[in-house]
Write an enzyme that holds these catalytic residues in place. Structure first.
Site, short mmCIF file in Angstrom:
data_model
loop_
_atom_site.label_atom_id
_atom_site.label_comp_id
_atom_site.label_asym_id
_atom_site.label_seq_id
_atom_site.Cartn_x
_atom_site.Cartn_y
_atom_site.Cartn_z
N SER A 1 0.84 -1.20 0.00
CA SER A 1 0.00 0.00 0.00
C SER A 1 0.87 1.24 0.00
O SER A 1 2.03 1.20 0.42
CB SER A 1 -0.92 0.02 1.23
OG SER A 1 -0.17 0.12 2.42
N GLU B 1 -8.46 3.48 -2.15
CA GLU B 1 -8.97 3.68 -0.79
C GLU B 1 -9.58 5.07 -0.62
O GLU B 1 -8.86 6.07 -0.64
CB GLU B 1 -7.82 3.51 0.21
CG GLU B 1 -8.23 3.71 1.65
CD GLU B 1 -7.06 3.59 2.62
OE1 GLU B 1 -7.31 3.60 3.83
OE2 GLU B 1 -5.90 3.49 2.15
N GLU C 1 -7.96 14.74 3.80
CA GLU C 1 -6.77 14.10 3.21
C GLU C 1 -6.82 13.99 1.70
O GLU C 1 -5.82 13.63 1.08
CB GLU C 1 -6.57 12.72 3.85
CG GLU C 1 -6.31 12.79 5.34
CD GLU C 1 -5.98 11.44 5.95
OE1 GLU C 1 -5.04 10.78 5.47
OE2 GLU C 1 -6.66 11.04 6.91
N ASP D 1 -11.95 1.47 4.15
CA ASP D 1 -11.24 1.59 5.42
C ASP D 1 -12.22 2.07 6.48
O ASP D 1 -12.83 3.13 6.33
CB ASP D 1 -10.08 2.59 5.25
CG ASP D 1 -9.22 2.73 6.50
OD1 ASP D 1 -9.77 3.11 7.55
OD2 ASP D 1 -8.01 2.48 6.41
N HIS E 1 -11.81 5.76 7.96
CA HIS E 1 -12.33 6.83 7.11
C HIS E 1 -13.84 6.73 6.94
O HIS E 1 -14.54 7.76 6.90
CB HIS E 1 -11.62 6.81 5.76
CG HIS E 1 -10.16 7.08 5.86
ND1 HIS E 1 -9.64 8.32 6.12
CD2 HIS E 1 -9.10 6.24 5.77
CE1 HIS E 1 -8.32 8.26 6.17
NE2 HIS E 1 -7.97 7.00 5.96
N HIS F 1 -9.79 -2.46 5.13
CA HIS F 1 -9.00 -2.15 6.31
C HIS F 1 -9.93 -2.07 7.51
O HIS F 1 -10.92 -1.33 7.49
CB HIS F 1 -8.32 -0.79 6.18
CG HIS F 1 -6.97 -0.84 5.56
ND1 HIS F 1 -6.29 0.30 5.19
CD2 HIS F 1 -6.14 -1.87 5.26
CE1 HIS F 1 -5.11 -0.02 4.67
NE2 HIS F 1 -5.00 -1.35 4.71
N ARG G 1 -7.36 4.82 15.79
CA ARG G 1 -6.22 4.09 15.21
C ARG G 1 -5.56 3.14 16.19
O ARG G 1 -4.47 2.64 15.92
CB ARG G 1 -5.14 5.06 14.68
CG ARG G 1 -5.60 5.97 13.57
CD ARG G 1 -5.83 5.22 12.29
NE ARG G 1 -5.80 6.09 11.14
CZ ARG G 1 -5.97 5.69 9.88
NH1 ARG G 1 -6.20 4.41 9.63
NH2 ARG G 1 -5.92 6.53 8.88
N GLU H 1 -5.43 -2.42 10.46
CA GLU H 1 -4.50 -1.30 10.32
C GLU H 1 -4.51 -0.48 11.60
O GLU H 1 -5.56 -0.06 12.09
CB GLU H 1 -4.90 -0.41 9.14
CG GLU H 1 -3.94 0.76 8.95
CD GLU H 1 -4.34 1.69 7.83
OE1 GLU H 1 -3.51 1.94 6.94
OE2 GLU H 1 -5.49 2.19 7.85
#
Length: 238
Positions: free
Chosen positions: A56, A139, A145, A171, A174, A197, A203, A232
């Protein structure tokens, strides 16, 4: 990032053995700097341990296919092709992440010219990847971002614009920010969903944040999803 902060052979082995010990059969290898990853060594270690590598990356300012600047697009495409070469050399069959855009807060909405450059570069990359037996995962990430692809619906539409050999890489971190619900995200990705993910809202350790992971897993089960499911985290404490 879960098991190691670098990619020496010792760190690679620690990551592969850690993933295997945790019950995973796959290890995602970051390729933010493809030249800094020894693909042959990675392939050897993963083979010895018995885990399958995937890769990735995200693009960066100055090497960004989501741009109107031809030089910046060319640099982004070169980075993607270098990452694809490393992916093939380590025997991986998936390259995913934010491979359509730099990871930063853009100053405005995506322009038609930037989108055309992005789609064209992805089409060329997807065609080359297909010849190497590699699938590309795109993704969707939060609005802070990228301005190009924030939701599963955005991503499915981008995949359809690019064509064959690209899938939605969902993911949960997100999705927790941008989606109406995890179930709707899975439904919006539809048949294009090909990589997932699992990550918490902070996180860290799963189940200790606000992301509705139970709903995501239920939606994946109901959709008969059978693709990669990758944990992740950006903390080695977990």
């Amino acid at each position: 990032l879960v098991f190691a902060g670098g990619w020496s052979e010792a760190e690679c082995r620690r990551a592969a053995e850690g993933a295997a010990a945790a019950g995973f059969d796959m290890l995602e290898v970051p390729l933010l700097d493809p030249a800094g990853v020894d693909a042959g060594m990675t392939r050897r270690v993963c083979d010895e341990v018995g885990v399958t590598p995937t890769t990735s990356l995200g693009l960066k300012i100055g090497a960004d296919i989501n741009s109107e600047d031809a030089n910046e697009v060319a640099a982004g495409e070169a980075l993607l092709n270098a990452a694809l070469d490393a992916t093939a050399a380590m025997g991986a069959r998936v390259m995913c992440g934010v491979i359509y855009s730099a990871l930063h807060k853009y100053g405005g909405v995506q322009t038609p010219a930037a989108r055309a450059n992005m789609v064209g570069a992805l089409q060329r990359l997807a065609e080359r990847a297909e010849g190497l037996g590699i699938t590309l995962g795109l993704e969707p990430v939060n609005r802070y971002e990228t301005n190009a692809c924030n939701t599963a619906k955005d991503c499915r539409e981008l995949c359809e614009a690019v064509g064959p050999n690209v899938v939605v890489h969902l993911d949960s971190y997100h999705a927790h920010i941008e989606e109406y619900s995890m179930a709707r995200a899975v439904a919006d990705a539809g048949a294009r969903l090909g990589y997932v993910h699992i990550g918490e809202s902070h996180r860290g350790a799963l189940g200790e944040g606000q992301a509705d992971l139970a709903a995501l897993l239920a939606a994946l089960r109901d959709a008969d999803y059978a693709g990669p499911l990758v944990f992740e985290s950006f903390s080695r404490k977990v």
